[in-house]
Scaffold this motif. Sequence first.
Motif, short mmCIF file in Angstrom:
data_model
loop_
_atom_site.label_atom_id
_atom_site.label_comp_id
_atom_site.label_asym_id
_atom_site.label_seq_id
_atom_site.Cartn_x
_atom_site.Cartn_y
_atom_site.Cartn_z
N GLU A 36 -4.61 5.90 2.42
CA GLU A 36 -4.00 6.05 3.75
C GLU A 36 -3.81 4.70 4.43
O GLU A 36 -2.84 4.51 5.17
CB GLU A 36 -4.87 6.98 4.59
CG GLU A 36 -4.86 8.43 4.07
CD GLU A 36 -5.73 9.36 4.88
OE1 GLU A 36 -6.41 8.90 5.83
OE2 GLU A 36 -5.75 10.58 4.57
N HIS A 37 -4.71 3.76 4.17
CA HIS A 37 -4.57 2.41 4.72
C HIS A 37 -3.33 1.73 4.16
O HIS A 37 -2.53 1.14 4.91
CB HIS A 37 -5.81 1.59 4.39
CG HIS A 37 -5.72 0.15 4.75
ND1 HIS A 37 -5.81 -0.31 6.05
CD2 HIS A 37 -5.52 -0.96 3.97
CE1 HIS A 37 -5.69 -1.62 6.07
NE2 HIS A 37 -5.51 -2.04 4.82
N PHE A 38 -3.13 1.82 2.85
CA PHE A 38 -1.96 1.18 2.25
C PHE A 38 -0.67 1.82 2.76
O PHE A 38 0.33 1.13 2.97
CB PHE A 38 -2.02 1.29 0.73
CG PHE A 38 -3.04 0.40 0.08
CD1 PHE A 38 -3.49 -0.76 0.70
CD2 PHE A 38 -3.56 0.71 -1.17
CE1 PHE A 38 -4.42 -1.59 0.10
CE2 PHE A 38 -4.50 -0.11 -1.78
CZ PHE A 38 -4.92 -1.26 -1.15
N ALA A 39 -0.69 3.13 2.99
CA ALA A 39 0.50 3.80 3.50
C ALA A 39 0.78 3.41 4.94
O ALA A 39 1.94 3.15 5.31
CB ALA A 39 0.33 5.32 3.38
N ALA A 40 -0.26 3.35 5.76
CA ALA A 40 -0.07 3.10 7.19
C ALA A 40 0.14 1.63 7.50
O ALA A 40 1.02 1.27 8.29
CB ALA A 40 -1.28 3.63 7.97
N GLU A 41 -0.69 0.75 6.90
CA GLU A 41 -0.67 -0.66 7.28
C GLU A 41 0.33 -1.49 6.49
O GLU A 41 0.86 -2.47 6.99
CB GLU A 41 -2.07 -1.26 7.13
CG GLU A 41 -3.12 -0.59 8.00
CD GLU A 41 -2.78 -0.62 9.48
OE1 GLU A 41 -2.28 -1.67 9.95
OE2 GLU A 41 -2.99 0.39 10.17
N ARG A 42 0.57 -1.13 5.23
CA ARG A 42 1.53 -1.88 4.43
C ARG A 42 2.90 -1.21 4.41
O ARG A 42 3.87 -1.80 3.93
CB ARG A 42 1.01 -1.99 2.98
CG ARG A 42 -0.24 -2.81 2.85
CD ARG A 42 -0.82 -2.72 1.45
NE ARG A 42 -0.11 -3.50 0.46
CZ ARG A 42 -0.48 -4.72 0.06
NH1 ARG A 42 -1.53 -5.31 0.61
NH2 ARG A 42 0.21 -5.35 -0.87
N GLY A 43 2.97 0.02 4.90
CA GLY A 43 4.22 0.75 4.84
C GLY A 43 4.59 1.10 3.42
O GLY A 43 5.76 1.32 3.10
N ALA A 44 3.58 1.17 2.53
CA ALA A 44 3.84 1.43 1.12
C ALA A 44 4.06 2.92 0.86
O ALA A 44 3.58 3.77 1.60
CB ALA A 44 2.68 0.93 0.27
N GLU A 45 4.79 3.20 -0.22
CA GLU A 45 4.89 4.55 -0.74
C GLU A 45 3.69 4.72 -1.67
O GLU A 45 3.60 4.09 -2.73
CB GLU A 45 6.19 4.72 -1.51
CG GLU A 45 6.34 6.06 -2.19
CD GLU A 45 7.59 6.11 -3.06
OE1 GLU A 45 8.62 5.53 -2.66
OE2 GLU A 45 7.53 6.71 -4.15
#
Length: 424
Positions: A36-45
């Motif tokens: 969830e951190h990578f999705a929210a903070e990096r904007g990653a898929e």
Amino acid sequence: MRDDTPRSGGERLLLVSTNYAPEQAGIGPYATQIAEHFAAERGAEVHVLAGMPHYPAWRVDPAYRGKWRVRDERAGVLVHRRRHSVPARQTAARRALYEASILAHGLLAPPRISRPDAVLAQVPSLAGGVLAGRLARRYGVPYVPVVQDLMGAAAEQSGISGGGRAASAASAVERRMLRGATLVGIIHETFRARVRALGVPEDRIRLVPNWSHVSGPSVPREKTRARLGWPPGQTVLLHSGNMGLKQGLEVLVETARHAPELRVVLMGEGSQRARLAELAAGVPNIEFLPPADTEDFPDVLAAADALVVTQRAAVLDMSVPSKLTSYFAAGRPVIASVAAGGGTAQEIQRSDAGRLVPPEDPAALATAARELAADPAAADAIGARGAGYARDHLSREAGLARVTALLDEALALAGRPVRKGRDA
């Protein structure tokens, strides 16, 4: 292998973790927060290849029973679940079937996604690590496992039937799984020598400690104790989490029998719960509770007088139980009935937030509890040191930053672009 849901052209990451939300114990919360951190903070898929929720009860969550494949979207993360066996009783053969079924279904039906930029894995799942490594090789991208535990060492010390053969087989798989990694994360220094012995060069090992994944208590202790039926004058020892073989929770049953003035509470699920309940029959001062809800969990921990970690005497555990970070955040003293020299003992000594007693020694455990009860001010001070340690060294922000740095370094080593956060 393309997903049928359109996505943006930004960074794409795949995390392989047998355990994931809604599981609330073990490595599931860490895997969930990383994704969830990578999705929210990096904007990653972000995609996650996971099993069906089953831990720590070792029973498939009713919402997922009878299903072979499920795709959930949780907090911006696409979770691809695959069916696998779930052994109600732990033996080497059943554990092998568990791992084999995870591996087989993951290989037969990997997530249908476009090429990710990197593949991460949460270990100790042997199958998860092998799947992640194979997918990374297939895509030609960095492979980054984070070692939460090692099955070879665990099987060696577990007492499970056939554990010696299982340990050798697991260590062989771990050697192949880790040697092929771009970088290997370890959650505690006690893993470093073992990972090196498995063939990973020192310059590819990075320390990425776990963090406290729960908040501090929000309700006065007295209010929670009254709701739970814990009398104000009774000393409550609480163990929260998995009730498995490795924990050796029989010591708490004997502690309750040895010290009738104490209230011993076992909260959680696990393969040994029914057996422990049988052993505790006729012991009036022992109580079994189901796992607390996420929102209630910090308050229940804080309501106890002391929080307990136990291990069997034969176990020198390199890992640090996920419950320990939550215990520190709760601000109550910890009694650790564990072997000296392991990861848990080192964290207790480093934080100065508890008492160490020999494993499988109910008299020593009861004595430590009585000493804490006799000096409430000292007990509160010990608990406060734990809360301070969690705040200063085990914050979620610091933990996720370390995992992010691990990923960024692996991407850089592979010559792939390093993405910055949305606000960078």
